[in-house]
Design a protein around this motif. Structure first.
Motif, PDB file in Angstrom:
ATOM      1  N   GLN A  40       9.033  -2.866   6.022  1.00  0.00           N
ATOM      2  CA  GLN A  40       8.632  -1.939   7.085  1.00  0.00           C
ATOM      3  C   GLN A  40       8.113  -0.625   6.507  1.00  0.00           C
ATOM      4  OE1 GLN A  40      11.835  -0.248   9.498  1.00  0.00           O
ATOM      5  NE2 GLN A  40      10.563  -0.478  11.318  1.00  0.00           N
ATOM      6  N   GLN A  41       8.822  -0.104   5.512  1.00  0.00           N
ATOM      7  CA  GLN A  41       8.400   1.136   4.876  1.00  0.00           C
ATOM      8  C   GLN A  41       7.073   0.955   4.137  1.00  0.00           C
ATOM      9  OE1 GLN A  41      10.029   4.372   4.789  1.00  0.00           O
ATOM     10  NE2 GLN A  41      10.845   3.368   6.618  1.00  0.00           N
ATOM     11  N   ALA A  42       6.911  -0.169   3.457  1.00  0.00           N
ATOM     12  CA  ALA A  42       5.669  -0.426   2.724  1.00  0.00           C
ATOM     13  C   ALA A  42       4.474  -0.434   3.671  1.00  0.00           C
ATOM     14  CB  ALA A  42       5.769  -1.751   1.967  1.00  0.00           C
ATOM     15  N   ARG A  43       4.639  -1.057   4.819  1.00  0.00           N
ATOM     16  CA  ARG A  43       3.542  -1.086   5.785  1.00  0.00           C
ATOM     17  C   ARG A  43       3.234   0.319   6.291  1.00  0.00           C
ATOM     18  NH1 ARG A  43       6.649  -5.913   7.502  1.00  0.00           N
ATOM     19  NH2 ARG A  43       5.540  -7.723   6.672  1.00  0.00           N
ATOM     20  N   THR A  44       4.264   1.149   6.427  1.00  0.00           N
ATOM     21  CA  THR A  44       4.056   2.536   6.850  1.00  0.00           C
ATOM     22  C   THR A  44       3.164   3.271   5.867  1.00  0.00           C
ATOM     23  OG1 THR A  44       6.192   2.616   7.983  1.00  0.00           O
ATOM     24  CG2 THR A  44       5.226   4.730   7.339  1.00  0.00           C
ATOM     25  N   TYR A  45       3.326   2.958   4.585  1.00  0.00           N
ATOM     26  CA  TYR A  45       2.537   3.610   3.541  1.00  0.00           C
ATOM     27  C   TYR A  45       1.281   2.820   3.167  1.00  0.00           C
ATOM     28  CZ  TYR A  45       6.279   6.992   2.811  1.00  0.00           C
ATOM     29  OH  TYR A  45       7.194   8.001   2.980  1.00  0.00           O
ATOM     30  N   ALA A  46       0.957   1.816   3.953  1.00  0.00           N
ATOM     31  CA  ALA A  46      -0.232   0.981   3.727  1.00  0.00           C
ATOM     32  C   ALA A  46      -0.201   0.302   2.357  1.00  0.00           C
ATOM     33  CB  ALA A  46      -1.512   1.804   3.888  1.00  0.00           C
ATOM     34  N   LEU A  47       0.977  -0.108   1.939  1.00  0.00           N
ATOM     35  CA  LEU A  47       1.143  -0.852   0.688  1.00  0.00           C
ATOM     36  C   LEU A  47       1.309  -2.334   1.024  1.00  0.00           C
ATOM     37  CD1 LEU A  47       3.645   1.526  -1.136  1.00  0.00           C
ATOM     38  CD2 LEU A  47       1.184   1.288  -1.576  1.00  0.00           C
ATOM     39  N   PRO A  48       0.789  -3.208   0.172  1.00  0.00           N
ATOM     40  CA  PRO A  48       0.860  -4.639   0.485  1.00  0.00           C
ATOM     41  C   PRO A  48       2.284  -5.187   0.440  1.00  0.00           C
ATOM     42  CG  PRO A  48      -0.127  -4.284  -1.677  1.00  0.00           C
ATOM     43  CD  PRO A  48       0.002  -2.939  -1.045  1.00  0.00           C
TER      44      PRO A  48
END
Length: 198
Positions: free
Chosen positions: A171-179
């Motif tokens: 969830q956090q990765a998607r917030t930061y636009a990380l794959p």
């Protein structure tokens, strides 16, 4: 690394989902090396105390982690990972000063730190990339633990915490636009990581 589009790759994810194996496969046949961030975590905790650096020793305050709920353990794990973000950036900034590429993997890599590392790399003219592996099923993580640590008995509770942590990281990765890369199927994981970071 030879044939890649990055100089530093941060590979994050929860415990027991196959990060180390994936990192080894990604690094095979290249001129780079793997930094296991868990080693850095152990070193940092060994030279600090709960009294002087409480944010690095959240689990030290828990008299018996077996008596904590899974939600409590998860909260402590997230807090510890967030406290270690400056250490992640310290490792990345050191790697930015040398030409040998590296793959940094570990449970305590947060998407917030990874996003900052990507920005630091861009400012330095270096190719820093990050990806987070994700496993949905605690049963799969428990099976992985059983294979990796056959003498440790039932690890259902640990696997449940790991699965919850994996969801938080994703969830956090998607917030930061990380794959975010699903761990399965295993045989295509290295190729899918490469595609995600390319």
């Amino acid at each position: 690394m030879t044939g890649t589009t990055w100089d530093i790759l941060l590979l994050g994810g929860a415990s027991g989902i196959g990060k180390s194996r994936a990192a080894a496969r990604l690094a095979a046949g290249t001129d780079g090396f793997i930094v296991e961030f868990d080693d850095v975590v152990s070193a940092v905790q060994a030279i600090t105390t709960a009294e002087h650096h409480p944010a690095l020793h959240h689990f030290d305050h828990a008299p018996d982690t077996a008596r904590l709920t899974n939600d409590q353990v998860l909260a402590l794990q997230i807090a510890t990972a967030q406290a270690l973000e400056p250490a992640v950036l310290g490792v990345v900034r050191n790697r930015l000063t040398v030409d040998t590429p590296a793959l940094i993997e570990g449970d305590y890599l947060t998407p917030a730190a990874a996003a900052r590392a990507v920005d630091d790399g861009q400012a330095a003219g270096r190719r820093v990339r990050a990806a987070f592996l994700h496993e949905d099923e605690p049963e799969q993580i428990a099976a992985n633990y059983a294979t990796r640590e056959p003498d440790d008995g039932d690890q259902t509770e640990r696997a449940d915490v790991s699965a919850r942590y994996s969801h938080w990281l994703a969830q956090q990765a998607r917030t930061y636009a990380l794959p975010v890369v699903p761990c399965r199927p295993w045989d295509t994981l290295p190729a899918r990581i490469r595609e995600a970071v390319d």
